[in-house]
Scaffold this motif. Structure first.
Motif, PDB file in Angstrom:
ATOM      1  N   PRO A  63      11.269  -1.855  -0.522  1.00 27.25           N
ATOM      2  CA  PRO A  63      10.837  -2.752  -1.603  1.00 27.25           C
ATOM      3  C   PRO A  63      11.505  -4.131  -1.530  1.00 27.25           C
ATOM      4  CG  PRO A  63      11.221  -0.559  -2.475  1.00 27.25           C
ATOM      5  CD  PRO A  63      11.706  -0.552  -1.053  1.00 27.25           C
ATOM      6  N   ALA A  64      12.803  -4.158  -1.226  1.00 26.50           N
ATOM      7  CA  ALA A  64      13.501  -5.444  -1.099  1.00 26.50           C
ATOM      8  C   ALA A  64      12.922  -6.257   0.055  1.00 26.50           C
ATOM      9  CB  ALA A  64      14.991  -5.204  -0.886  1.00 26.50           C
ATOM     10  N   LEU A  65      12.561  -5.578   1.125  1.00 27.35           N
ATOM     11  CA  LEU A  65      11.949  -6.242   2.278  1.00 27.35           C
ATOM     12  C   LEU A  65      10.605  -6.865   1.890  1.00 27.35           C
ATOM     13  CD1 LEU A  65      12.448  -6.667   5.327  1.00 27.35           C
ATOM     14  CD2 LEU A  65      11.152  -4.588   5.727  1.00 27.35           C
ATOM     15  N   THR A  66       9.844  -6.182   1.077  1.00 25.67           N
ATOM     16  CA  THR A  66       8.560  -6.708   0.603  1.00 25.67           C
ATOM     17  C   THR A  66       8.768  -8.001  -0.178  1.00 25.67           C
ATOM     18  OG1 THR A  66       7.750  -4.428   0.394  1.00 25.67           O
ATOM     19  CG2 THR A  66       6.458  -6.148  -0.668  1.00 25.67           C
ATOM     20  N   ALA A  67       9.743  -8.000  -1.085  1.00 26.75           N
ATOM     21  CA  ALA A  67      10.027  -9.193  -1.893  1.00 26.75           C
ATOM     22  C   ALA A  67      10.470 -10.364  -1.022  1.00 26.75           C
ATOM     23  CB  ALA A  67      11.103  -8.866  -2.928  1.00 26.75           C
ATOM     24  N   GLN A  68      11.329 -10.079  -0.060  1.00 25.41           N
ATOM     25  CA  GLN A  68      11.807 -11.137   0.835  1.00 25.41           C
ATOM     26  C   GLN A  68      10.679 -11.699   1.682  1.00 25.41           C
ATOM     27  OE1 GLN A  68      14.591 -12.157  -0.347  1.00 25.41           O
ATOM     28  NE2 GLN A  68      16.070 -11.740   1.262  1.00 25.41           N
ATOM     29  N   GLN A 106       0.824  -1.216   0.000  1.00 23.18           N
ATOM     30  CA  GLN A 106       0.000   0.000   0.000  1.00 23.18           C
ATOM     31  C   GLN A 106       0.858   1.265   0.000  1.00 23.18           C
ATOM     32  OE1 GLN A 106      -2.494  -0.508   3.432  1.00 23.18           O
ATOM     33  NE2 GLN A 106      -4.050  -1.714   2.332  1.00 23.18           N
ATOM     34  N   GLN A 107       2.063   1.153   0.560  1.00 23.18           N
ATOM     35  CA  GLN A 107       2.973   2.299   0.579  1.00 23.18           C
ATOM     36  C   GLN A 107       3.852   2.347  -0.679  1.00 23.18           C
ATOM     37  OE1 GLN A 107       3.044   4.611   3.070  1.00 23.18           O
ATOM     38  NE2 GLN A 107       1.336   3.582   4.090  1.00 23.18           N
ATOM     39  N   ASN A 108       3.471   1.549  -1.681  1.00 25.51           N
ATOM     40  CA  ASN A 108       4.206   1.502  -2.957  1.00 25.51           C
ATOM     41  C   ASN A 108       5.631   0.998  -2.816  1.00 25.51           C
ATOM     42  OD1 ASN A 108       1.999   2.556  -4.475  1.00 25.51           O
ATOM     43  ND2 ASN A 108       2.534   4.632  -3.770  1.00 25.51           N
ATOM     44  N   HIS A 109       5.803   0.027  -1.913  1.00 26.15           N
ATOM     45  CA  HIS A 109       7.135  -0.555  -1.724  1.00 26.15           C
ATOM     46  C   HIS A 109       7.192  -1.923  -2.414  1.00 26.15           C
ATOM     47  CE1 HIS A 109       8.280   2.667   0.880  1.00 26.15           C
ATOM     48  NE2 HIS A 109       7.396   2.363   1.829  1.00 26.15           N
ATOM     49  N   SER A 110       7.171  -1.924  -3.731  1.00 25.84           N
ATOM     50  CA  SER A 110       7.262  -3.158  -4.506  1.00 25.84           C
ATOM     51  C   SER A 110       8.621  -3.208  -5.200  1.00 25.84           C
ATOM     52  CB  SER A 110       6.133  -3.232  -5.535  1.00 25.84           C
ATOM     53  OG  SER A 110       4.878  -3.267  -4.885  1.00 25.84           O
ATOM     54  N   PHE A 111       9.231  -4.405  -5.207  1.00 26.18           N
ATOM     55  CA  PHE A 111      10.591  -4.562  -5.741  1.00 26.18           C
ATOM     56  C   PHE A 111      10.538  -5.114  -7.158  1.00 26.18           C
ATOM     57  CE2 PHE A 111      14.842  -6.649  -5.860  1.00 26.18           C
ATOM     58  CZ  PHE A 111      15.608  -5.544  -5.527  1.00 26.18           C
ATOM     59  N   ASN A 112      11.306  -4.517  -8.055  1.00 21.47           N
ATOM     60  CA  ASN A 112      11.296  -4.932  -9.457  1.00 21.47           C
ATOM     61  C   ASN A 112      12.408  -5.913  -9.807  1.00 21.47           C
ATOM     62  OD1 ASN A 112       9.070  -3.247 -10.079  1.00 21.47           O
ATOM     63  ND2 ASN A 112      10.443  -1.468 -10.232  1.00 21.47           N
ATOM     64  N   GLY A 113      13.370  -6.097  -8.917  1.00 28.61           N
ATOM     65  CA  GLY A 113      14.502  -6.970  -9.207  1.00 28.61           C
ATOM     66  C   GLY A 113      14.254  -8.416  -8.821  1.00 28.61           C
TER      67      GLY A 113
END
Length: 533
Positions: A342-347, A311-318
């Protein structure tokens, strides 16, 4: 010593009495029984993962025995902290006092919280924790344990009440600095200095607290108990104290022994878990015994956290390896950038998928288990850093979600098997029953110019018991040795008994030189073991 030679002579006679064959048989039977128990538990866990090679098993046993050796030496090095103040006032015979202290050291380890154990591990540089199962990681463990044992044994030999906590922390700093230099980085990049400062402050302040509070308690006792002058005088011969003061001395001896086990025993537990996670990540990388309730709680917390971050736009593209690298660098450098959340979101998404499927698709590969453990560790440590960041503290929703998520992760990673507690408790408890005489004499006779009185023993022990117990609650490793010996010095000053400057100078010299000596020793050993392994 200038006074009370008869009383000291009586103490020496009691300490020099040889133990019977029964005591020796019980001691060695307990030692052998503990080793058999360790082998049995290890064998059971190893069988569940399909076995390991002979070379791996030999390496594992060697590392575990060295870690237990550190706790054993810690035991007989620090026994004096609990027993000197009951032996010299004739409250307990020496042979009974050391066994009593050993039993309550054992119980202290068993009932410890585990917070100190993981606080010690957090001192290590992140790359060493992530690669503890590699040649570099094994060299690190061997170096810091060997350095700690050598320094503890040396200070014990000369009867100096030095700090086992200082010794271990110096050894950890040494391997961290050496590892940074080997990889071409500045020496200061090799250690988590924030954690070192936090623990170092506790180690620095606790002796001052011990000295000041023990002196104040002694002055208060002299005022309140002024109608009992015998409490402030040296014992005559081997005359025991009044029953109530004897009971108080035994109670404080018990408390200090229990607190010492609870605090110092955790250091050994933390190092053993580091060894087990590094060599057998499939068995010990994550807590397989976690309850279904905690699994469900983790799923809910994880999904909430991911939702808040998205929701806070923390999405990771890598890729996931790139996300892991971003978080690892953040933990190492503490420099927050736009890619961390963003990296935290992916993990978090990947960890959730792996953990929730772990029961159905059991991880049987060491590399896979180690990777998951490292992923969870870096994520948890990143959140710890973020919790202190002003950018996050200003976002209550994000902060609260991250805190809950970290606690859920730690239920998987911060655990200590019961058998590890038992063998560490046995090593520390049995260690208290041997080699204790040298430092007992230093604490009991050589700090003050006069013999230790009943009130002095009680005051120093009460302060030590309270200080160490409080430190354990906050997860801080403090020096039992420094708190108790400084407490004795404080009571000597308050009672106008005089202080032996030569002893205090030697203790101070050991205190000042412990960190630089162990840093240099462990750094050198790390280099040597790196070449060998």
């Amino acid at each position: 010593m200038t006074t009370q030679p008869n009383s000291n002579h009586a103490v020496h006679q009691a300490m020099n009495q040889k133990r019977g064959k029964t005591s020796a048989i019980v001691f060695f039977a307990t030692l052998v029984g503990g080793l058999i128990y360790m082998f049995a538990q290890l064998g059971s866990d190893i069988n569940q993962i399909g076995g390991i090679s002979t070379a791996t098993f030999a390496l594992l046993i060697t590392a575990l025995l060295i870690a237990l050796g550190f706790e054993f030496v810690n035991g007989f090095h620090d026994t004096a902290n609990a027993v000197a103040t009951v032996i010299y006032p004739h409250s307990m015979p020496p042979s009974v006092a050391v066994v009593w202290a050993g039993v309550f050291n054992f119980l202290g380890v068993l009932f410890s919280s585990g917070m100190v154990a993981f606080g010690i591990i957090a001192l290590l540089p992140v790359e060493l924790i992530l690669n503890v199962g590699t040649d570099t990681g094994i060299a690190m463990v061997f170096a810091m344990l060997t350095a700690a044992i050598v320094w503890n044994f040396g200070t014990w030999y000369f009867g100096l009440p030095a700090s086992s906590s200082h010794t271990l922390i110096g050894s950890i700093i040494g391997v961290g600095i050496a590892n940074a230099l080997v990889h071409g980085r500045p020496a200061i990049a090799g250690v988590d200095w924030v954690q070192v400062t936090k623990i170092g402050t506790a180690l620095l302040v606790s002796p001052l607290v011990g000295f000041g509070l023990a002196a104040l308690l002694m002055l208060l006792a002299k005022r309140v108990l002024r109608h009992h002058p015998e409490l402030f005088q040296a014992p005559e011969g081997n005359c025991p104290p009044p029953k109530w003061i004897r009971g108080l001395l035994i109670m404080t001896c018990t408390g200090v022994s229990f607190a010492h086990g609870s605090n110092d025993g955790q250091k050994g537990m933390g190092l053993i878990m580091l060894i087990l996670v590094g060599i057998l990540p499939v068995a010990y990388g994550i807590n397989h015994a976690i309850s279904e309730k905690d699994v469900a709680r983790f799923a809910t917390t994880s999904q909430t956290t991911i939702q808040v971050l998205v929701q806070q736009n923390h999405s990771f593209n890598g890729t996931l390896p790139e996300a892991q690298k971003v978080l690892t660098e953040y933990v190492r450098t503490k420099e927050l950038n736009a890619q961390v959340l963003p990296a935290l979101t992916a993990q978090a998404k990947d960890i959730e998928a792996k953990l929730l499927n772990e029961k159905q698709n059991k991880i049987v590969d060491n590399q896979q288990a180690s990777a998951l453990r490292n992923q969870m560790y870096v994520t948890s440590e990143s959140i710890k850093r973020l919790e202190k960041s002003s950018d996050i503290t200003q976002q209550p929703q994000v902060l609260n979600a991250l805190k809950d998520y970290r606690k859920s992760l730690e239920r998987y990673t911060q655990f200590i098997p019961f058998w590890v507690k038992v063998v560490v408790a046995l090593a520390l408890g049995l260690g208290t029953m041997v080699g204790w005489k040298r430092i007992v004499i230093t604490v009991g006779e050589k700090i003050g110019k006069n013999h230790l009185t009943y009130a002095q023993g009680a005051s120093a022990e009460m302060v030590a018991m309270t200080t160490i117990g409080a430190a354990d609650l906050f997860g801080l490793p403090v020096s039992t040795t420094h708190v108790l010996s400084s407490g004795v010095a404080g009571t000597m000053l308050a009672n106008k008994s005089g202080l032996q400057k030569s002893t205090l100078m030697n203790i101070g010299l050991a205190w000042v030189s412990t960190l630089p000596a162990t840093i240099a020793l462990s750094a050198g050993l790390y280099w040597v073991f790196s070449l060998i392994i």
